[in-house]
Structure formats: structure tokens, C-alpha cells
Enzyme design. Structure first.
Site, PDB file in Angstrom:
ATOM      1  NE  ARG A 175     -25.442  12.859  27.642  1.00  0.00           N
ATOM      2  CZ  ARG A 175     -25.173  11.604  28.171  1.00  0.00           C
ATOM      3  NH1 ARG A 175     -23.754  11.323  27.814  1.00  0.00           N
ATOM      4  NH2 ARG A 175     -26.056  10.681  28.403  1.00  0.00           N
ATOM      5  CD  GLU A 189     -22.555  11.367  21.278  1.00  0.00           C
ATOM      6  OE1 GLU A 189     -22.788  10.198  21.446  1.00  0.00           O
ATOM      7  OE2 GLU A 189     -21.682  12.027  21.908  1.00  0.00           O
ATOM      8  CG  HIS A 203     -21.113   8.550  24.044  1.00  0.00           C
ATOM      9  ND1 HIS A 203     -22.167   9.442  23.848  1.00  0.00           N
ATOM     10  CD2 HIS A 203     -20.919   7.732  25.296  1.00  0.00           C
ATOM     11  CE1 HIS A 203     -22.730   9.441  25.012  1.00  0.00           C
ATOM     12  NE2 HIS A 203     -22.098   8.687  25.906  1.00  0.00           N
TER      13      HIS A 203
HETATM   14  C1  8YV Z   1     -24.458   5.557  27.268  1.00  0.00           C
HETATM   15  C2  8YV Z   1     -24.021   7.484  28.820  1.00  0.00           C
HETATM   16  O1  8YV Z   1     -25.209   4.997  28.028  1.00  0.00           O
HETATM   17  O2  8YV Z   1     -24.268   6.836  30.915  1.00  0.00           O
HETATM   18  C3  8YV Z   1     -24.340   7.625  30.168  1.00  0.00           C
HETATM   19  O3  8YV Z   1     -24.781   8.900  30.314  1.00  0.00           O
HETATM   20  O4  8YV Z   1     -23.770   8.432  28.065  1.00  0.00           O
HETATM   21  C4  8YV Z   1     -23.533   6.180  28.319  1.00  0.00           C
HETATM   22  O5  8YV Z   1     -22.973   5.298  29.329  1.00  0.00           O
HETATM   23  C5  8YV Z   1     -23.912   4.430  26.513  1.00  0.00           C
HETATM   24  O6  8YV Z   1     -23.029   4.865  25.722  1.00  0.00           O
HETATM   25  C6  8YV Z   1     -25.076   3.794  25.995  1.00  0.00           C
HETATM   26  O7  8YV Z   1     -25.657   4.385  24.863  1.00  0.00           O
END
Ligand code: 8YV
Length: 328
Positions: free
Chosen positions: A237, A266, A285
């Protein structure tokens, strides 16, 4: 029951949900503006959301009938789990499915930093490859024999450690809790303090969750501990890093470079200072963005929601932690 999807999901997943429930799919602005989200959630029993949807106490309180929140992610720093659990709302997530894909991207970014893949691509496209490179030009460094420092030894951290062994790297780690000696032995990893991790590693890779404790934890003080030749990778993150401090460290060559898949906010704009730095590799991401992984995540997110709404335990439930009040 009534379900809200804050954006479109795979067709098979929507079909599966529609067998049992009425589904409303948000098709407008992403993320949904808070007011709209609060008005849409009012009559819903369940929802599927994403990391950029902020499911705070206001949103949860607006969901008069809300029983289940299923997030399409392993991270859940966007859901106020305590507020949800106080109202008996089940929160579920999709770990495991994306472990390998995220670990693979981490290795891709690490390789890019060490071997300057992107930089080479840019040189050619920019018309700057004029002569065959000489013995001292455009050198990267070996991964073999280097020290990788893993911050956060959960599922993804462990998968990265396994991959690093294939590259014959030494692996140090720091985690809230030390893992078992048997696990340390089988992964061939050594536990060190956070300071030591940053001091000794040639590349530090972040795999910790974003919590009030880890919020902007990677700051200039910590970055200054790193070797000038070292790199930072983040596929966890963005908010775990103080981004301004990282820009300072990169500009002043306090560290050699960084590869980032995640950012404080983002999507980042092309005016973001990170986009101007040559010693930075950035991706939008995409840690879990493979065909197979996203399909698996959709399956799990749907099953989690369907199970929760029928009063059963979801496959993966997020437990409330009293030490984590509110959102970080
Ligand atoms: C997002 C993610 O879910 O699993 C996570 O924590 O940040 C990613 O897998 C994906 O990019 C969809 O927004």
C-alpha cells in the site's frame, strides 16, 4: 436480497449473484462519490467493493439493512471493520488467490531495478542507443548474493522469500510477530529489527498491511538508514511510505532507486514528482492483475458474499481488531 457492486465484475460472477439476488452495478465515476455511495447503500443487504472505495463509519451507518461487505482484495484498510462488526456486518476478503501474482510482480520490479530493463527500453525508444555498449556502460547488478529485506512476512512476503531463494539471495525479514523457527528454517530467512532490515538490505520490499501503525512508517529517518546503493520496492500500500520523503531520498541519492506499484493516492498524475525521476520504476497497481488471479478473486468475492448473506461463514472473513479503531 439487494446487492451493490461498486463497479462491474466478471460476467460469470454477476450471473452467479443474479441467481439468488437483485444486483445493482455502479457504472459511473470511480470511485463512487461518498454521497452517492451512502444513498445507494441505504437499501442494500450486501456489497462488493474495492480498495479505492472508502467504506467508513458514515457509509456503514447509512446501510440500514447492510449484512455483508465483500472486498475484492486482500487489503482491507479501506473498510472500517470495527464499525461493521459492531453492527453485526460480516466483512470478507480475497487473500491467497493473489499471493503468487503479487509476489511475481515484486520479483519483476526487483529485476527491473537491478537490471535496468525499463531504462533500457526508454533509451531505445528515445533514440538514444547510438553505439554498441562498452564493458563499463549501462551496468546493473547481480541479484545473486545480495540481501533482500522483507518488511511484512505474511503470505505474500513468504512467497517473495521463496522466489528470492531461486535467485540465490540472502533474505532478512521484519514482521510484527516473529514467524516460527521451523518456518524461518524452511524459508531460509532471518528475523531482524526494522532498523537493521533497512540498514543491511540491498533491496527492501514492503509486504505489510496498511494500518494506523504502518501509516507512513517508511520515512526519511528509515530511508537514511539504507545503503546508497540500495533499492525500495512497494507492492503493498502506498500510504505505508511517506511519499514526499521518498522523493527527497531519491533526488538526493540517499537510496539508489525505487519500484512502486502502489501510491498514496491513486491514480497518480503525470505531474507527480515520482514520474520525473529516472531512478524510479512505476506500475499502475497491477499486483493482482493477471487473468487467472482476477478470475479467482471474483469467484471468492462472490462466494464470500453469498455465504455471508445466507448466514454462513464466508471463505475468508476479516476479524475486527480493537487495536484498529477507524480507518488509517
Ligand atoms: C486490488 C489490492 O484489489 O488485493 C489488494 O489489496 O490492492 C488489489 O488486488 C485490485 O487491484 C482491484 O482494485
Amino acid at each position: 436480497m439487494e446487492i451493490l457492486l461498486t463497479r462491474r465484475l466478471h460476467d460469470f460472477a454477476i450471473k452467479e449473484l443474479k441467481k439468488r439476488h437483485r444486483v445493482e452495478i455502479h457504472t459511473g465515476k470511480i470511485p463512487m462519490p461518498k454521497n452517492l455511495l451512502m444513498s445507494k447503500i441505504r437499501d442494500k443487504d450486501g456489497m462488493i467493493c474495492y480498495p479505492y472505495d472508502r467504506i467508513d463509519k458514515d457509509v456503514i451507518d447509512a446501510g440500514n439493512k447492510l449484512k455483508a461487505i465483500s472486498t475484492f482484495s486482500v487489503g482491507y484498510d479501506h473498510v472500517d471493520v470495527n464499525a461493521a462488526s459492531q453492527k453485526g456486518i460480516v466483512v470478507s476478503y480475497t487473500p491467497e488467490a493473489l499471493t503468487r501474482a503479487t509476489a511475481d510482480l515484486t520479483v519483476a520490479l526487483m529485476l527491473d531495478l537491478f537490471r535496468r530493463v525499463n531504462e533500457g527500453d526508454k533509451i531505445i525508444r528515445g533514440g538514444k542507443w547510438k553505439t554498441i555498449l562498452g564493458p563499463y556502460e549501462f551496468l546493473g547488478s547481480d541479484l545473486h548474493g545480495k540481501t533482500l529485506g522483507i518488511f511484512g512476512m505474511g503470505r505474500i512476503g513468504m512467497a517473495v522469500a521463496k522466489r528470492a531463494r531461486g535467485f540465490e539471495m540472502n533474505v532478512l525479514y521484519h514482521n510484527r510477530k516473529r514467524i516460527s523457527p521451523q518456518r524461518e528454517k524452511s524459508l531460509n530467512v532471518r528475523y531482524v529489527s526494522l532498523g537493521e532490515l533497512f540498514r543491511r538490505s540491498d533491496v527492501v520490499s514492503i509486504h505489510a498491511p496498511h494500518t494506523p501503525k504502518t501509516h507512513e512508517m517508511v520515512n526519511l529517518r528509515l530511508l537514511r538508514k539504507m545503503k546508497r546503493t540500495s533499492f525500495l520496492v512497494n507492492t503493498a500500500r502506498g500510504k505505508i511510505i511517506n511519499e514526499q520523503d521518498l522523493v527527497t531520498a531519491l533526488k538526493r541519492k540517499i537510496i539508489s532507486g525505487a519500484a512502486l506499484d502502489v501510491f498514496g493516492s491513486e491514480p497518480i498524475k503525470s505531474s507527480n514528482p515520482l514520474t520525473k525521476l529516472a531512478n524510479v520504476v512505476i506500475t499502475p497497481h497491477i499486483g493482482s492483475a493477471t487473468i487467472e488471479t482476477r478470475k479467482k478473486m471474483a469467484e471468492i468475492a462472490v462466494q464470500n458474499l453469498v455465504l455471508s448473506l445466507s448466514g454462513k461463514k464466508p471463505i475468508y472473513q476479516v476479524r475486527a481488531e480493537s487495536s484498529r479503531p477507524g480507518l488509517p
